[in-house]
Design a protein around this motif. Structure first.
Motif, PDB file in Angstrom:
ATOM      1  N   ASP A 286       0.641  -1.347  -0.518  1.00 10.50           N
ATOM      2  CA  ASP A 286      -0.235   0.174   0.117  1.00 10.50           C
ATOM      3  C   ASP A 286       1.069   1.591   0.256  1.00 10.50           C
ATOM      4  N   ASP A 287       1.831   1.452   0.746  1.00  7.09           N
ATOM      5  CA  ASP A 287       3.335   1.896   0.840  1.00  7.09           C
ATOM      6  C   ASP A 287       3.646   2.778  -0.571  1.00  7.09           C
ATOM      7  N   ILE A 288       3.872   1.503  -1.299  1.00 11.94           N
ATOM      8  CA  ILE A 288       4.821   1.914  -2.579  1.00 11.94           C
ATOM      9  C   ILE A 288       3.551   2.258  -3.462  1.00 11.94           C
ATOM     10  N   GLU A 289       2.555   1.602  -3.257  1.00  9.95           N
ATOM     11  CA  GLU A 289       1.336   2.454  -4.136  1.00  9.95           C
ATOM     12  C   GLU A 289       0.874   3.891  -3.900  1.00  9.95           C
ATOM     13  N   THR A 290       0.939   4.481  -2.996  1.00  5.97           N
ATOM     14  CA  THR A 290       0.664   5.497  -2.204  1.00  5.97           C
ATOM     15  C   THR A 290       1.549   6.239  -2.690  1.00  5.97           C
ATOM     16  N   LEU A 291       3.008   6.385  -3.356  1.00 10.43           N
ATOM     17  CA  LEU A 291       4.375   6.670  -3.296  1.00 10.43           C
ATOM     18  C   LEU A 291       3.507   7.057  -4.907  1.00 10.43           C
ATOM     19  N   HIS A 292       4.095   5.763  -5.489  1.00 16.21           N
ATOM     20  CA  HIS A 292       3.733   6.049  -7.083  1.00 16.21           C
ATOM     21  C   HIS A 292       2.245   7.193  -7.648  1.00 16.21           C
ATOM     22  N   GLN A 293       1.167   7.167  -6.821  1.00 14.64           N
ATOM     23  CA  GLN A 293      -0.094   7.896  -7.068  1.00 14.64           C
ATOM     24  C   GLN A 293       0.829   9.124  -7.064  1.00 14.64           C
ATOM     25  N   THR A 294       1.614   9.677  -5.730  1.00 13.94           N
ATOM     26  CA  THR A 294       1.412  10.487  -5.158  1.00 13.94           C
ATOM     27  C   THR A 294       3.002  11.077  -6.337  1.00 13.94           C
ATOM     28  N   THR A 295       3.355  10.574  -6.701  1.00 14.45           N
ATOM     29  CA  THR A 295       4.727  10.698  -7.578  1.00 14.45           C
ATOM     30  C   THR A 295       3.816  11.468  -9.020  1.00 14.45           C
ATOM     31  N   ASN A 296       2.595  10.260  -9.678  1.00 16.00           N
ATOM     32  CA  ASN A 296       2.452  10.607 -10.433  1.00 16.00           C
ATOM     33  C   ASN A 296       1.366  11.925 -10.693  1.00 16.00           C
ATOM     34  N   ARG A 297       0.479  11.771 -10.411  1.00 16.75           N
ATOM     35  CA  ARG A 297      -0.024  13.141  -9.595  1.00 16.75           C
ATOM     36  C   ARG A 297      -0.094  14.023  -9.205  1.00 16.75           C
ATOM     37  N   TYR A 298       1.508  14.371  -9.021  1.00 14.26           N
ATOM     38  CA  TYR A 298       2.493  15.848  -8.545  1.00 14.26           C
ATOM     39  C   TYR A 298       2.707  15.780  -9.747  1.00 14.26           C
ATOM     40  N   LYS A 299       3.177  15.220 -10.782  1.00 13.08           N
ATOM     41  CA  LYS A 299       3.489  15.829 -12.386  1.00 13.08           C
ATOM     42  C   LYS A 299       2.590  15.986 -12.826  1.00 13.08           C
ATOM     43  N   SER A 300       1.454  15.493 -13.008  1.00 12.53           N
ATOM     44  CA  SER A 300       0.630  15.639 -13.781  1.00 12.53           C
ATOM     45  C   SER A 300      -0.187  17.018 -13.464  1.00 12.53           C
ATOM     46  N   LEU A 301      -0.500  17.328 -11.612  1.00 12.74           N
ATOM     47  CA  LEU A 301      -1.422  18.420 -11.833  1.00 12.74           C
ATOM     48  C   LEU A 301      -0.313  19.621 -11.824  1.00 12.74           C
ATOM     49  N   THR A 302       1.466  19.561 -11.678  1.00 10.47           N
ATOM     50  CA  THR A 302       2.790  20.493 -11.765  1.00 10.47           C
ATOM     51  C   THR A 302       2.617  21.242 -13.403  1.00 10.47           C
ATOM     52  N   SER A 303       2.562  19.820 -14.412  1.00  9.28           N
ATOM     53  CA  SER A 303       2.449  20.192 -15.859  1.00  9.28           C
ATOM     54  C   SER A 303       1.518  20.797 -16.260  1.00  9.28           C
ATOM     55  N   GLU A 304       0.159  20.344 -15.317  1.00  7.34           N
ATOM     56  CA  GLU A 304      -1.109  21.115 -15.742  1.00  7.34           C
ATOM     57  C   GLU A 304      -0.644  22.684 -15.372  1.00  7.34           C
ATOM     58  N   ALA A 305      -0.746  22.985 -14.306  1.00 11.13           N
ATOM     59  CA  ALA A 305      -0.871  24.498 -13.900  1.00 11.13           C
ATOM     60  C   ALA A 305       0.580  25.413 -14.670  1.00 11.13           C
ATOM     61  N   SER A 306       1.577  24.580 -14.958  1.00 10.86           N
ATOM     62  CA  SER A 306       2.353  25.232 -15.662  1.00 10.86           C
ATOM     63  C   SER A 306       1.890  25.466 -17.321  1.00 10.86           C
ATOM     64  N   SER A 307       1.442  24.498 -17.964  1.00  9.71           N
ATOM     65  CA  SER A 307       0.418  24.891 -19.464  1.00  9.71           C
ATOM     66  C   SER A 307      -0.158  25.758 -19.408  1.00  9.71           C
ATOM     67  N   GLN A 308      -1.153  25.535 -18.320  1.00 10.51           N
ATOM     68  CA  GLN A 308      -2.361  26.955 -17.524  1.00 10.51           C
ATOM     69  C   GLN A 308      -1.593  28.472 -17.871  1.00 10.51           C
ATOM     70  N   ILE A 309      -0.374  28.364 -16.797  1.00  8.51           N
ATOM     71  CA  ILE A 309      -0.081  29.424 -17.077  1.00  8.51           C
ATOM     72  C   ILE A 309       0.874  30.370 -17.723  1.00  8.51           C
TER      73      ILE A 309
END
Length: 733
Positions: A286-309
């Protein structure tokens, strides 16, 4: 006083522009008949009454009344012998009244000088003020040149410097002392919207949400040491080696058999597999899964925010502080990129705890910049929707900005202008008061003159002079209206048209002379005047000529002394004797205030030249000047030479000119006979069969023969002296 006359290009002064300049208090102009004297007198008469004079130039005192005596004056005033305009003068017995009038005249003249000085100062001050106003207008105009194009609709009606300056001054007067200056950039933006009907509303800037990104940066699993179960036999060895992450990775390579994928030995037992599965239990997964999800979501959200700006930067540049937002975006990307690298490391080594860098401050800066831009978009849309009502407000703000920009530039000049304005007001008041006093004194003088002036004094004076000089068969009689004269015989009958030319000329001149100390109305007797006299001695005999000369000299003396109404005298004549008489002046009589002019007739036109001194000394001297002039023609030379011989040798007497001529050798003999024949017309039929023909080369022959005659009679020195005088006179004129 007239200072210069520009004669128009008209006959006889039509060959070149003729200027009569350096006119003085007294001016004498000599010229033969038909040379243009009457043309000059008529020009002065016409120009002096013209509303738009072109040819007369006056001194600083300006134009004054001008009286011209010529044929036109005689025709105008003596057309009807029963209705000659009366000349009003002050009675000789009105001593006290005359003194009062003289006192008023003196006060008027003094006040006029004071008013003239004040007016000169006023004119200069107004010129200075006009120059200063020009500087003020130019200072404001420089600001106008630097204004953005969006301001132009607010500047309608101020396309001229004066109008623009007036608007600035009006705006400044309406502002408070501490009025703030509107922001130029904001005004520019507003003006672009308000005055441009093509501008439309803009969609609002979409929100950029950083909350999830900031939350992910604080995810607990990132700081957790992710390892397997601790109560198994293999736990001790894994913990001792600290290779939990290596084991977790390696276990995926174990197959179904006992062979180890790394050492290739049969070390993989069923129990070992069971312990591995138990070590990496559900919690670990579960911890490994949480880590993967956190990494993927962080990457997606920061990329989206950067493109939006980035999109906002491209679409809303005019509303943004683009440089600041771009810098914040780059900082955001830098932090998130480092965090993504850290997350990747955590994914490779789950047992290693990581702390991500926070982009909270950068996100707040971006959010603040975007919020400011949203406000500008909102203001933009508000202005667009209320464009019509905001145009006046924007126009007022623009003029407030312009005026406050101009204020420090024009304030020093305005202070100077205020000082000048006070001076102008004071001088204007002074001039007005002087004019009021002058007007009042003139009215008083006119009233006094009306009470004591009459036409009878003039009639008596003229009649007395007529009798004294032998004109006893006519006189002036005051008409019943007490405003005009009749010319009558001793028996009371009108003279009609029976006066001789000499009688008419003398009467007319006496009338004009008395008019110079009077007026044809009951007022104006004391007014300053310019007097022009054109050939007054036509058909007069010698006695009357000398009387007329004496009267003209008296007028000249009045002009020179500035006593009385005569301000300037201009006399034109063709008569040498009259010219000599009127130009005679005793030492100290003001020769320095006299100008002389000579009018010459050329072929088809006339010229006027100013002379350094009196160009006419005597008829005899004038003959020598004519003979030795550069343009003396043969026929003229023949007649002039004859007149010189006739004048001189008749005076000397006892000399037989015919005998002298007979003794001359040819061709001098024939030349001498050709001009002597004029003196003996009728006594000889011809030149005794000898002929002499005039040609262009014979003028010098006449001069030569004339000189020979004087040498033969012993008067060579006289001849040479007269030639020298003639040549000197030519050089001076």
């Amino acid at each position: 006083m007239i200072t210069r006359i520009d004669l128009p290009l008209r006959v006889p002064f039509d060959s070149e522009q003729t200027v009569i300049d350096h006119l003085n208090r007294v001016c004498f102009m000599f010229g033969p008949n038909g040379s243009g004297k009457t043309t000059v007198s008529r020009l002065i008469a016409n120009e002096s009454t013209s509303a738009d004079p072109k040819y007369l130039h006056w001194d600083d005192g300006g134009a004054i009344s001008t009286y011209v005596y010529n044929r036109d004056f005689i025709e105008q005033n003596f057309r009807h012998v029963d209705n000659v305009p009366g000349v009003f003068t002050i009675g000789k017995d009105s001593v006290e009244a005359q003194k009062a009038i003289d006192d008023l005249t003196a006060k008027i003249e003094k006040e006029e000088k004071s008013a003239k000085a004040a007016q000169a100062n006023l004119d200069q001050s107004e010129a200075d003020c006009e120059h200063l106003t020009g500087q003020l207008q130019e200072a404001c105009w420089q600001i106008r040149r630097d204004l953005p194009g969006s301001f132009q609709p607010a500047l309608k009606g101020t396309g001229k410097k004066s109008a623009f300056y007036d608007k600035v001054i009006k705006t400044l007067s309406s502002l408070q002392p501490d009025e703030p200056t509107p922001d130029a950039q904001e005004l520019d933006q507003n003006a672009t919207l308000v005055f441009d009907d093509t501008k439309t509303a803009v969609p609002q800037i979409p929100p950029v949400d950083f909350s999830d990104i900031l939350t992910l940066e604080e995810t607990p699993v990132l700081k957790k040491v992710i390892v397997g179960k601790e109560d198994l036999p293999i736990t001790a060895i894994i913990s001792e080696l600290g290779n939990s992450d290596w084991v977790a990775t390696g276990r995926h390579y174990i197959g179904e058999g006992p062979i180890c994928p790394f050492c290739q030995q049969p070390t993989i037992t069923k129990d070992f597999k069971t312990q591995l599965e138990q070590f990496f239990d559900r919690t670990y997964a579960d911890d490994i899964e949480t880590l993967h999800q956190t990494t993927n979501r962080y990457k997606s959200l920061t990329s989206e925010a950067s493109s939006q700006i980035e999109g906002i930067l491209n679409s809303y540049a005019s509303f943004l502080s683009s440089d600041k937002l771009r810098a914040s975006l780059e900082e955001f990307r830098r932090i998130t990129q480092l965090n993504l690298s850290a997350l990747a490391d955590k994914g490779t080594n789950p047992s290693l705890p990581v702390t991500l860098g926070s982009c909270s401050d950068t996100c707040k800066e971006i959010a603040s910049l975007l919020e400011s831009a949203r406000e500008k978009v909102g203001e933009h849309n508000r202005i667009v929707s209320n464009r019509a009502s905001l145009r006046k407000t924007t126009t007022d703000s623009i003029w407030k900005y312009i005026s406050l920009q101009a204020k420090p530039r024009i304030q020093p000049l305005q202070e100077q202008a205020e000082v000048l304005a006070k001076r102008i007001n004071g001088l204007t008041s002074s001039v007005q008061k002087s004019e009021e006093r002058i007007s009042s004194w003139r009215a008083n003088r006119d009233t006094a003159e009306k009470r004591i002036t009459n036409v009878r004094e003039t009639a008596d004076t003229i009649n007395d002079l007529l009798v004294r000089f032998g004109f006893t068969n006519f006189k002036l009689d005051v008409a019943d209206d007490n405003k005009s004269y009749r010319i009558i015989r001793e028996n009371g009958d009108l003279v009609e048209n029976t006066l001789s030319e000499g009688e008419s000329s003398f009467l007319a001149f006496l009338y004009f002379y008395n008019l110079m100390s009077g007026s044809q109305t009951t007022t104006g007797v004391s007014e300053k005047r310019v007097v022009v006299i054109d050939d007054p001695i036509t058909s007069m005999d010698a006695d009357v000529l000398f009387v007329t000369s004496s009267l003209v000299r008296r007028l000249a003396q009045q002009a020179r002394s500035k006593e009385g109404p005569i301000d300037q005298l201009i006399v034109l004549t063709h008569n040498i004797t009259f010219h000599k008489e009127i130009t005679y002046s005793r030492a100290g009589d003001g020769e320095s205030q006299t100008s002389y002019y000579f009018i010459r007739k050329r072929v088809g036109h006339s010229t006027i030249a100013r002379c350094a001194k009196n160009p006419i000394s005597s008829t005899y001297k004038l003959l020598w000047q004519e003979l030795y002039s550069a343009d003396c023609r043969p026929l003229t030379a023949q007649n002039v030479a004859r007149r010189i011989v006739e004048t001189f040798f008749k005076l000397m007497g006892g000399i037989d000119i015919d005998q002298l001529v007979s003794g001359m050798s040819s061709p001098d003999r024939e030349v001498a006979r050709s001009f002597l024949s004029w003196a003996n017309a009728g006594s000889h039929s011809a030149f005794d069969d000898e002929t002499f023909i005039n040609t262009g080369a014979t003028t010098e022959s006449y001069r030569h023969v004339l000189e020979s005659l004087f040498e033969s009679t012993g008067y060579a020195d006289h001849c040479h002296h007269m030639i020298q005088l003639a040549q000197q006179s030519q050089a001076s004129t």
